[in-house]
Scaffold this motif. Structure first.
Motif, PDB file in Angstrom:
ATOM      1  N   ASN A   1      10.691  41.374 -24.608  1.00 49.40           N
ATOM      2  CA  ASN A   1       9.605  41.544 -23.639  1.00 49.40           C
ATOM      3  C   ASN A   1       8.873  40.229 -23.409  1.00 49.40           C
ATOM      4  N   SER A   2       9.570  39.108 -23.690  1.00 48.57           N
ATOM      5  CA  SER A   2       8.981  37.779 -23.521  1.00 48.57           C
ATOM      6  C   SER A   2       9.399  37.127 -22.216  1.00 48.57           C
ATOM      7  N   PHE A   3      10.035  37.861 -21.338  1.00 49.02           N
ATOM      8  CA  PHE A   3      10.547  37.319 -20.080  1.00 49.02           C
ATOM      9  C   PHE A   3       9.409  36.917 -19.144  1.00 49.02           C
ATOM     10  N   ASN A   4       9.608  35.791 -18.416  1.00 48.66           N
ATOM     11  CA  ASN A   4       8.594  35.355 -17.454  1.00 48.66           C
ATOM     12  C   ASN A   4       9.227  34.420 -16.437  1.00 48.66           C
ATOM     13  N   SER A   5       8.577  34.300 -15.301  1.00 50.12           N
ATOM     14  CA  SER A   5       9.043  33.362 -14.282  1.00 50.12           C
ATOM     15  C   SER A   5       8.489  31.971 -14.576  1.00 50.12           C
ATOM     16  N   VAL A   6       9.228  30.943 -14.139  1.00 50.45           N
ATOM     17  CA  VAL A   6       8.823  29.554 -14.339  1.00 50.45           C
ATOM     18  C   VAL A   6       8.653  28.850 -13.003  1.00 50.45           C
ATOM     19  N   SER A   7       9.625  29.034 -12.119  1.00 51.05           N
ATOM     20  CA  SER A   7       9.625  28.298 -10.863  1.00 51.05           C
ATOM     21  C   SER A   7      10.349  29.095  -9.802  1.00 51.05           C
ATOM     22  N   ILE A   8       9.893  28.939  -8.552  1.00 48.64           N
ATOM     23  CA  ILE A   8      10.568  29.554  -7.407  1.00 48.64           C
ATOM     24  C   ILE A   8      11.618  28.614  -6.833  1.00 48.64           C
ATOM     25  N   ASP A   9      11.323  27.302  -6.772  1.00 51.72           N
ATOM     26  CA  ASP A   9      12.248  26.320  -6.231  1.00 51.72           C
ATOM     27  C   ASP A   9      12.289  25.097  -7.158  1.00 51.72           C
ATOM     28  N   PRO A  10      13.313  24.990  -8.007  1.00 48.13           N
ATOM     29  CA  PRO A  10      14.463  25.889  -8.126  1.00 48.13           C
ATOM     30  C   PRO A  10      14.058  27.191  -8.824  1.00 48.13           C
ATOM     31  N   PRO A  11      14.856  28.265  -8.668  1.00 49.40           N
ATOM     32  CA  PRO A  11      14.516  29.550  -9.294  1.00 49.40           C
ATOM     33  C   PRO A  11      14.792  29.515 -10.792  1.00 49.40           C
ATOM     34  N   LEU A  12      13.728  29.466 -11.587  1.00 49.04           N
ATOM     35  CA  LEU A  12      13.861  29.374 -13.039  1.00 49.04           C
ATOM     36  C   LEU A  12      13.086  30.503 -13.706  1.00 49.04           C
ATOM     37  N   VAL A  13      13.643  31.046 -14.783  1.00 47.98           N
ATOM     38  CA  VAL A  13      12.967  32.042 -15.604  1.00 47.98           C
ATOM     39  C   VAL A  13      13.130  31.653 -17.066  1.00 47.98           C
ATOM     40  N   LEU A  14      12.310  32.247 -17.920  1.00 47.15           N
ATOM     41  CA  LEU A  14      12.446  31.977 -19.348  1.00 47.15           C
ATOM     42  C   LEU A  14      12.262  33.239 -20.153  1.00 47.15           C
ATOM     43  N   TRP A  15      12.751  33.205 -21.366  1.00 51.51           N
ATOM     44  CA  TRP A  15      12.503  34.251 -22.345  1.00 51.51           C
ATOM     45  C   TRP A  15      12.690  33.620 -23.719  1.00 51.51           C
TER      46      TRP A  15
END
Length: 316
Positions: A39-53
Motif C-alpha cells: 500500500n506504498s504505491f504513489n505517483s511521481v511524475s506525469i511527464d515522463p510517467p513515473l510511479v513508485l512503491w
C-alpha cells in the motif's frame, strides 16, 4: 518512549492516511511469477510517467523485483480483499488458482483490478528498512470499479463525498425528485417485495396472512390481540376473519395459550421465504459484501430512529 512503543506510535500515525491497496508482480530468476501486496504505491511524475512503491528488504521477493527490470502494479478493487490477504502472506504459491497472463514486459498481469500500471524499473533507492522502486509506466488501464482502501490498520470502503444538490422535495409546487429518501425506500420495498406478493396471490393469501405466519414462526404461541399489536405498524394486522380463513386453509391452529403454525403453515412460509431469499441472492451479485453490510446498517439505523414506538415483530 521505548523503541517498540515509538515504532508503534509512528505506525499508528501513518495509519491515519488512507491509501489504496495494490499487488506488485514480476518474474523470478527461473521464470516463476512473483507478487506481493503493497500500500506504498504513489505517483511521481506525469511527464515522463513515473510511479513508485516500496518493498521491505526482508521480503522473499526482493531479489526478483531488484533484478527483473520490470514490474506491474495492480490497484485492487473493493471486492479483492481476499486476494490482497493471499498476496500479503510470506511464501507459498500465491498464484495458485489466480487468473493471470504475461504482460507487455513479462510481469504477470492479473485478470481483475481497478487499475493497472505496467512499468520498466528506472531507479532503486535505499529507504531505511525498505527498497524504493521507481518505474516508468509503459502501459496502463483503469476500470470503473470502487477501489480497496486501507486506513487505520484495516480495510476500508470508499464513500462518495456528498455534493451540493437541489432539494429533493418542492412543497410549494407539490413535486419531488428521485433523490427523495421516502420515495427511494418506498419504491425499493415495493419492487423487492413484488415476487413475494405474486407468490402469495398464487396461494390465495394476502400480506397480512404471510406476516402472521412469519411472526408465529419466530414467537409462538400468541393470542390474537398480541398478533394484532405486533403487526399493527405494517397495516396488515389480521382480524378474526383472516385468522379463521387461515384455519380453514390448514395453516393455523388455536391452542390453549394462543395461535400456532401447523406443519402445512410452516411449509407454506418456507416456500414463500425461498422466493425472497432467491431475490436477495440475485441482488447480492451486483454488490460487494461490504456494500450490502453497510446498506443493512443504514436501514437498521433508520428503523431505530423512526420506530421507538413500534413493537418488535420477532425475537433475535
Amino acid at each position: 518512549m521505548a523503541g517498540n512503543d515509538a515504532q508503534r506510535a509512528f505506525r499508528d500515525a501513518l495509519g491515519t492516511f488512507a491509501t489504496g491497496v495494490t499487488i506488485a508482480t514480476t518474474i523470478g530468476e527461473s521464470g516463476e511469477p512473483v507478487g506481493v501486496t503493497a500500500n506504498s504505491f504513489n505517483s511521481v511524475s506525469i511527464d515522463p510517467p513515473l510511479v513508485l512503491w516500496s518493498l521491505a528488504k526482508s521480503s522473499y521477493s526482493r531479489s526478483a523485483f531488484a533484478e527483473s527490470g520490470h514490474f506491474a502494479i495492480h490497484v485492487l478493487a473493493a471486492t479483492q480483499e481476499g486476494l490482497s490477504n493471499d498476496f500479503a502472506r510470506r511464501g507459498g504459491d500465491k498464484f495458485a488458482g489466480v487468473d493471470w497472463r504475461g504482460g507487455a514486459l513479462g510481469s504477470p498481469v492479473l485478470g481483475d483490478y481497478a487499475a493497472l500500471f505496467e512499468c520498466r524499473t528506472r531507479h532503486q533507492y535505499e529507504g531505511g528498512d525498505h527498497v524504493i522502486l521507481v518505474g516508468e509506466v509503459i502501459a496502463h488501464d483503469a476500470r470503473d470499479v470502487a477501489p480497496l482502501l486501507f486506513h487505520g490498520g484495516r480495510y476500508a470502503e470508499r464513500r462518495p463525498r456528498p455534493g451540493a444538490s437541489e432539494p429533493s422535495v418542492d412543497i410549494e409546487h407539490g413535486r419531488f425528485t428521485d433523490d427523495f429518501l421516502f420515495y427511494l425506500i418506498s419504491r425499493a420495498h415495493f419492487q423487492t417485495s413484488r415476487p413475494t406478493r405474486d407468490k402469495l396471490a398464487r396461494f390465495g393469501m394476502d400480506m397480512g396472512q404471510y406476516l402472521t405466519l412469519a411472526l408465529l414462526s419466530m414467537d409462538r404461541p400468541l393470542a390474537a390481540d398480541a398478533i394484532a399489536a405486533r403487526l399493527a405498524h405494517t397495516g396488515h394486522a389480521p382480524d378474526a376473519a383472516a385468522l379463521a380463513a387461515m384455519v380453514a386453509k390448514g395453516l393455523l391452529v388455536e391452542g390453549g395459550e394462543g395461535w400456532e403454525l401447523t406443519e402445512a403453515g410452516r411449509e407454506r412460509l418456507v416456500e414463500t421465504l425461498a422466493i425472497g431469499q432467491a431475490f436477495e441472492a440475485d441482488l447480492a451479485d451486483h454488490f460487494t459484501a461490504a456494500e450490502l453490510a453497510e446498506t443493512k446498517a443504514v436501514l437498521r439505523r433508520i428503523i431505530e430512529l423512526t420506530g421507538a414506538d413500534v413493537p418488535i415483530g420477532w425475537r433475535g
